[in-house]
Write a protein that holds these residues in place. Structure first.
Motif, mmCIF file in Angstrom:
data_model
loop_
_atom_site.group_PDB
_atom_site.id
_atom_site.type_symbol
_atom_site.label_atom_id
_atom_site.label_comp_id
_atom_site.label_asym_id
_atom_site.label_seq_id
_atom_site.Cartn_x
_atom_site.Cartn_y
_atom_site.Cartn_z
ATOM 1 N N LEU A 125 13.106 -13.993 2.822
ATOM 2 C CA LEU A 125 14.386 -13.307 2.674
ATOM 3 C C LEU A 125 14.660 -12.542 3.969
ATOM 4 C CD1 LEU A 125 14.504 -12.057 -1.005
ATOM 5 C CD2 LEU A 125 15.218 -14.217 -0.017
ATOM 6 N N PRO A 126 15.922 -12.401 4.352
ATOM 7 C CA PRO A 126 16.243 -11.964 5.713
ATOM 8 C C PRO A 126 16.207 -10.455 5.964
ATOM 9 C CG PRO A 126 18.245 -12.497 4.537
ATOM 10 C CD PRO A 126 17.119 -12.864 3.619
ATOM 11 N N ALA A 127 16.033 -9.632 4.915
ATOM 12 C CA ALA A 127 16.044 -8.179 5.119
ATOM 13 C C ALA A 127 15.398 -7.498 3.929
ATOM 14 C CB ALA A 127 17.478 -7.679 5.305
ATOM 15 N N PHE A 128 15.105 -6.214 4.121
ATOM 16 C CA PHE A 128 14.556 -5.389 3.050
ATOM 17 C C PHE A 128 15.390 -4.120 2.907
ATOM 18 C CE2 PHE A 128 10.732 -7.573 4.711
ATOM 19 C CZ PHE A 128 10.279 -8.175 3.554
ATOM 20 N N LYS A 129 15.443 -3.623 1.692
ATOM 21 C CA LYS A 129 16.014 -2.299 1.429
ATOM 22 C C LYS A 129 14.891 -1.405 0.943
ATOM 23 C CE LYS A 129 19.042 0.944 -0.052
ATOM 24 N NZ LYS A 129 19.794 0.741 -1.300
ATOM 25 N N ILE A 130 14.881 -0.169 1.435
ATOM 26 C CA ILE A 130 13.972 0.861 0.957
ATOM 27 C C ILE A 130 14.777 1.832 0.106
ATOM 28 C CG2 ILE A 130 12.457 2.769 1.593
ATOM 29 C CD1 ILE A 130 11.248 0.110 2.295
ATOM 30 N N ALA A 131 14.366 2.044 -1.130
ATOM 31 C CA ALA A 131 15.084 2.935 -2.033
ATOM 32 C C ALA A 131 14.882 4.388 -1.631
ATOM 33 C CB ALA A 131 14.605 2.715 -3.463
ATOM 34 N N SER A 132 15.819 5.225 -2.053
ATOM 35 C CA SER A 132 15.748 6.650 -1.728
ATOM 36 C C SER A 132 14.428 7.273 -2.164
ATOM 37 C CB SER A 132 16.910 7.393 -2.393
ATOM 38 O OG SER A 132 18.151 7.009 -1.831
ATOM 39 N N ALA A 133 13.904 6.830 -3.303
ATOM 40 C CA ALA A 133 12.668 7.410 -3.820
ATOM 41 C C ALA A 133 11.490 7.186 -2.885
ATOM 42 C CB ALA A 133 12.355 6.832 -5.196
ATOM 43 N N ASP A 134 11.585 6.194 -1.996
ATOM 44 C CA ASP A 134 10.496 5.892 -1.070
ATOM 45 C C ASP A 134 10.768 6.393 0.342
ATOM 46 O OD1 ASP A 134 8.465 4.592 -2.641
ATOM 47 O OD2 ASP A 134 9.878 2.947 -2.919
ATOM 48 N N LEU A 135 11.778 7.251 0.503
ATOM 49 C CA LEU A 135 12.070 7.815 1.817
ATOM 50 C C LEU A 135 10.852 8.520 2.409
ATOM 51 C CD1 LEU A 135 14.156 8.586 4.039
ATOM 52 C CD2 LEU A 135 14.710 10.599 2.635
ATOM 53 N N VAL A 136 10.058 9.161 1.553
ATOM 54 C CA VAL A 136 8.888 9.915 2.030
ATOM 55 C C VAL A 136 7.589 9.113 1.891
ATOM 56 C CG1 VAL A 136 9.971 12.131 1.570
ATOM 57 C CG2 VAL A 136 8.613 11.040 -0.225
ATOM 58 N N ASN A 137 7.701 7.848 1.488
ATOM 59 C CA ASN A 137 6.524 6.995 1.280
ATOM 60 C C ASN A 137 6.190 6.292 2.600
ATOM 61 O OD1 ASN A 137 4.557 5.243 0.401
ATOM 62 N ND2 ASN A 137 5.760 4.381 -1.287
ATOM 63 N N THR A 138 5.599 7.040 3.513
ATOM 64 C CA THR A 138 5.344 6.479 4.847
ATOM 65 C C THR A 138 4.421 5.258 4.826
ATOM 66 O OG1 THR A 138 3.684 8.214 5.184
ATOM 67 C CG2 THR A 138 5.878 8.588 6.114
ATOM 68 N N PRO A 139 3.422 5.163 3.943
ATOM 69 C CA PRO A 139 2.634 3.922 3.919
ATOM 70 C C PRO A 139 3.487 2.692 3.629
ATOM 71 C CG PRO A 139 1.456 5.662 2.785
ATOM 72 C CD PRO A 139 2.829 6.192 3.052
ATOM 73 N N LEU A 140 4.401 2.793 2.661
ATOM 74 C CA LEU A 140 5.275 1.658 2.361
ATOM 75 C C LEU A 140 6.231 1.398 3.520
ATOM 76 C CD1 LEU A 140 6.262 -0.508 0.378
ATOM 77 C CD2 LEU A 140 7.860 1.196 -0.552
ATOM 78 N N LEU A 141 6.752 2.454 4.135
ATOM 79 C CA LEU A 141 7.660 2.284 5.266
ATOM 80 C C LEU A 141 6.981 1.515 6.396
ATOM 81 C CD1 LEU A 141 9.345 5.826 5.469
ATOM 82 C CD2 LEU A 141 10.181 3.784 4.301
ATOM 83 N N ARG A 142 5.743 1.877 6.692
ATOM 84 C CA ARG A 142 5.014 1.178 7.759
ATOM 85 C C ARG A 142 4.792 -0.286 7.398
ATOM 86 N NH1 ARG A 142 1.643 5.812 7.480
ATOM 87 N NH2 ARG A 142 2.138 7.314 9.124
ATOM 88 N N HIS A 143 4.422 -0.518 6.154
ATOM 89 C CA HIS A 143 4.126 -1.883 5.721
ATOM 90 C C HIS A 143 5.369 -2.757 5.832
ATOM 91 C CE1 HIS A 143 1.769 -4.896 3.464
ATOM 92 N NE2 HIS A 143 2.952 -5.233 2.947
ATOM 93 N N VAL A 144 6.488 -2.261 5.338
ATOM 94 C CA VAL A 144 7.726 -3.042 5.371
ATOM 95 C C VAL A 144 8.198 -3.223 6.812
ATOM 96 C CG1 VAL A 144 10.154 -3.070 4.687
ATOM 97 C CG2 VAL A 144 8.400 -2.394 3.032
ATOM 98 N N ALA A 145 8.144 -2.162 7.610
ATOM 99 C CA ALA A 145 8.578 -2.256 9.005
ATOM 100 C C ALA A 145 7.794 -3.323 9.753
ATOM 101 C CB ALA A 145 8.429 -0.900 9.690
#
Length: 360
Positions: A125-145
């Protein structure tokens, strides 16, 4: 400045709006209903449709997963059963990816955990969305990035410090980022939108595309968001406000989504170039409704024009414009004027400040 390219579509800070129909779980776990929603959204003219993906067993604590969930929107006796009933399988996602491609609309998803992100990455899939609830979830942010796809980051419920932390977490790994102003309320009231945060984000992140994830039930505020600089507009979408599920009531129906896309497409043209000038289409109504200077009554040659001798009357099909009246007062006529006759410069004795020498 980093433009965002999603599935071949370039999104810029000052270009047209990229409109995302957030289907979420409004498909109720039914792939055929998901297809109906995708097709209807495409027919409304959106650029993309978005679903949600969760790995429920690893996402929730056992206590929450097994907790009773008995309400009008429940699809199961426990919260876990409810969430599982709404979930689409990997095979479903693959089928919907192909369906969306055939329909000519981009499909991507909000991911709530690493396993879901990995699944959608495997499905290309060509993109990802991060939900507001995960704004502070830096481990998930790093993984998705690190997966290298464009990321849409919702920021509801966060402070500017939270947003800066999230951006600083993602950018070293992935510059393909869009920051979305969002209020994490479902629905969001007008006084909770805080649309000026869009300007704050544009100033704070001058190299990033900024957008709006709008949970308000109407369409006008999304257009205002575009005017403030949001170039990605996300709105929840349904086919029936009465369907079971908490998001349907504030989601746009097809007619609303169609009007939103239409209005967002019209805005750049309506803004114009900022130069104030008369348009060709204005000439005829201005002639009909405008005014010219005419004699108020029969006036003899040699008459010194005073107040009330010359008046403004429609139509403005010749003669002098009303703003020239002041320079005519006190001057003598060189020829007689009949009542309602157009007034011309040559009807008056010369003056030191010629009529027509001043700008309007």
């Amino acid at each position: 400045m980093t433009d965002l390219v999603v599935d071949g579509r370039r999104i810029t800070r000052d270009g047209p709006a990229y409109v995302v129909a957030e289907i979420g779980h409004n498909h109720q776990g039914d792939i055929e209903k998901a297809k109906q929603l995708i097709r209807a959204a495409r027919e409304c003219g959106v650029d993309a449709v978005k679903l949600q993906k969760r790995d429920n067993r690893t996402l929730y604590t056992r206590e929450l997963y097994e907790s009773p969930y008995d309400n009008e929107h429940s699809f199961g006796a426990t919260y876990g059963e409810h969430r599982e009933a709404l979930e689409l399988s990997a095979a479903d996602w693959l089928e919907l990816r192909e369906f969306s491609r055939e329909e000519g609309v981009t499909l991507f998803g909000t991911v709530f955990d690493e396993a879901s992100a990995d699944l959608l990455a495997e499905l290309d899939l060509p993109a990802f969305k991060i939900a507001s609830a995960d704004l502070v979830n830096t481990p998930l942010l790093r993984h998705v990035a690190a997966l290298g796809k464009p990321v849409f980051l919702s920021t509801g419920g966060g402070t500017l410090t939270d947003v800066e932390r999230a951006v600083e977490t993602i950018l070293p790994l992935n510059e393909r980022l869009c920051v979305l102003q969002c209020t994490a309320a479902y629905p969001c009231e007008v006084d909770e939108l805080n649309l000026r945060v869009i300007e704050t984000y544009r100033n704070r992140f001058p190299d990033l595309v900024v957008g709006l994830s709008d949970h308000q039930s109407g369409i006008t505020m999304a257009v205002v968001g575009y005017l403030l600089g949001a170039r990605v507009i996300e709105k929840h979408f349904t086919l029936n406000h009465a369907w079971k599920g908490s998001d349907h009531a504030f989601s746009l129906m097809p007619e609303g989504l169609r009007r939103l896309v239409r209005d967002l497409q019209r805005v750049p043209t309506a803004l114009g170039d900022g130069t104030k000038q008369q348009l060709e289409r204005e000439a005829r109504p201005l002639e009909k409704m405008g005014k010219k200077l005419v004699a108020a009554r029969d006036l003899p040659a040699g008459h010194v024009v005073g107040p009330g001798d010359i008046v403004a009357r429609s139509p403005a099909d010749g003669g002098l414009p009303p703003y020239e009246l002041d320079v005519l007062l006190g001057r003598a006529l060189v020829r007689p004027l009949a009542a309602e006759q157009d007034v011309a410069v040559t009807d008056f004795e010369p003056a030191s400040s010629p009529v027509g020498a001043r700008e309007a």
